[in-house]
Write a protein that holds these residues in place. Sequence first.
Motif, short mmCIF file in Angstrom:
data_model
loop_
_atom_site.label_atom_id
_atom_site.label_comp_id
_atom_site.label_asym_id
_atom_site.label_seq_id
_atom_site.Cartn_x
_atom_site.Cartn_y
_atom_site.Cartn_z
N LEU A 84 11.89 63.52 58.56
CA LEU A 84 11.93 64.83 58.02
C LEU A 84 12.33 65.15 56.57
O LEU A 84 13.26 64.27 56.01
CB LEU A 84 13.18 65.52 58.88
N GLY A 85 11.65 65.84 55.99
CA GLY A 85 11.48 66.20 54.47
C GLY A 85 12.67 67.25 54.36
O GLY A 85 13.32 67.72 55.18
N GLU A 86 12.55 67.51 52.92
CA GLU A 86 13.41 68.81 52.68
C GLU A 86 12.85 70.16 53.15
O GLU A 86 11.69 70.19 53.28
CB GLU A 86 13.35 68.48 51.08
N PRO A 87 13.63 70.87 53.66
CA PRO A 87 13.01 72.23 54.25
C PRO A 87 12.31 73.07 53.35
O PRO A 87 12.57 73.02 52.14
CB PRO A 87 14.67 73.09 54.66
N ILE A 88 11.27 73.45 53.63
CA ILE A 88 10.39 74.22 52.77
C ILE A 88 10.42 75.86 53.28
O ILE A 88 10.44 76.05 54.42
CB ILE A 88 8.77 73.63 52.84
N VAL A 89 10.54 76.68 52.31
CA VAL A 89 10.87 78.32 52.88
C VAL A 89 9.59 78.99 52.04
O VAL A 89 9.34 78.87 50.87
CB VAL A 89 12.07 78.69 52.25
N THR A 90 8.74 79.58 52.89
CA THR A 90 7.78 80.43 52.57
C THR A 90 7.86 81.86 52.81
O THR A 90 8.44 82.13 53.61
CB THR A 90 6.42 79.82 53.17
N GLN A 91 7.33 82.56 51.90
CA GLN A 91 7.44 83.96 52.18
C GLN A 91 6.07 84.65 52.55
O GLN A 91 4.84 84.16 51.87
CB GLN A 91 7.85 84.53 50.65
N LYS A 92 6.22 85.46 53.44
CA LYS A 92 4.87 86.01 53.87
C LYS A 92 5.10 87.58 53.59
O LYS A 92 5.91 88.08 53.76
CB LYS A 92 5.02 86.06 55.30
N THR A 93 3.88 88.12 53.08
CA THR A 93 3.79 89.35 52.78
C THR A 93 4.27 90.58 53.96
O THR A 93 3.83 90.29 55.29
CB THR A 93 2.75 89.88 52.00
#
Length: 333
Positions: A84-93
Amino acid sequence: MSISLDYPWMLTLIVLPAFVFRIFPAYLQPTASIYVPFFARLVAATGQAPTSGSQVKQRKRIQAIALVLSWLAIIICLARPVLLGEPIVTQKTGRDLMIAVDLSQSMEQQDYQLQEKGKVSRLVALKFLLNTFSKQRSGDRLGLIVFGSGAYLQVPFTEDTLLWQTLLDQMDTQMAGPATAIGDAIGLSIRAFDESNSTERILLLVTDGSDTSSRLDPVDAARMAAADGIEIFTLGMGSVDTEGDDKVDFNTLNKIANITAGQAFEGNSTGAIEQVLQQVNQIAPAQYQQQRYLPKLDLYPWLMGPMLVIYLFVWLALTISAAMANKERADVK
């Protein structure tokens, strides 16, 4: 980083061979025999009882070790170990905002004030304020329509605010013609929203005049926009007290806003426009949705690869050993 198992319950299969060993009988391997026609007399003469010629072949220790390791590797791979890598947070419009700007000749009038530049044209003041406004719409997709005698899509919906600002700065009066086509601008925005999957649809319509050249009546266009769930905020650049050719048709702008459940604003100065844009930000603040996920790297190839190499090495070693043993027996005979 950490290691995890996607299917940890698969580890319970490790004990399966023990159950198989206890429930099912051992496999008997037939051995070489000598066939004689006087077998019965031979048994009677020796007084021995005949027994089965089959036997359970005994594995070598290296075979047993390789078998156990292979089974453990298979079960662990079925449990799917992952890194498991570092958490990735993406933003959705979350909202699509189209801005339609009037580029008719009247936008050249220098009756607005900017602290940095003094008295400037309506278009220059509007560009400056819209640039600031766009920076506050993080998470939204922005689009840009320019209209004069006709309406044109300058920027389709995009999350690239810098691109939107660049094309906004390149606008100039009369590049879309000298007249004003408010209805056509609304109609074009409806077509642009057809490509949108957002449930939040807003059109900010900015004009300083009255509709003079639309093929589609502005009020009828507003009804169509309302049917598509588009809210229209209108911004009239001018004063309600202005008369003559420069009069803004606030009556029509109010109808457009009311039909679409939006709001109509008066922007008779730079400060007023700035306040209007702040109100739009409060009424329909920028939206975005966050998506969080953990990147995973499968580890089973790194486990099965070496295991297959070890198993192949054991097989080759046993094959060579058996071949040399057979050769030695042949030489003795």
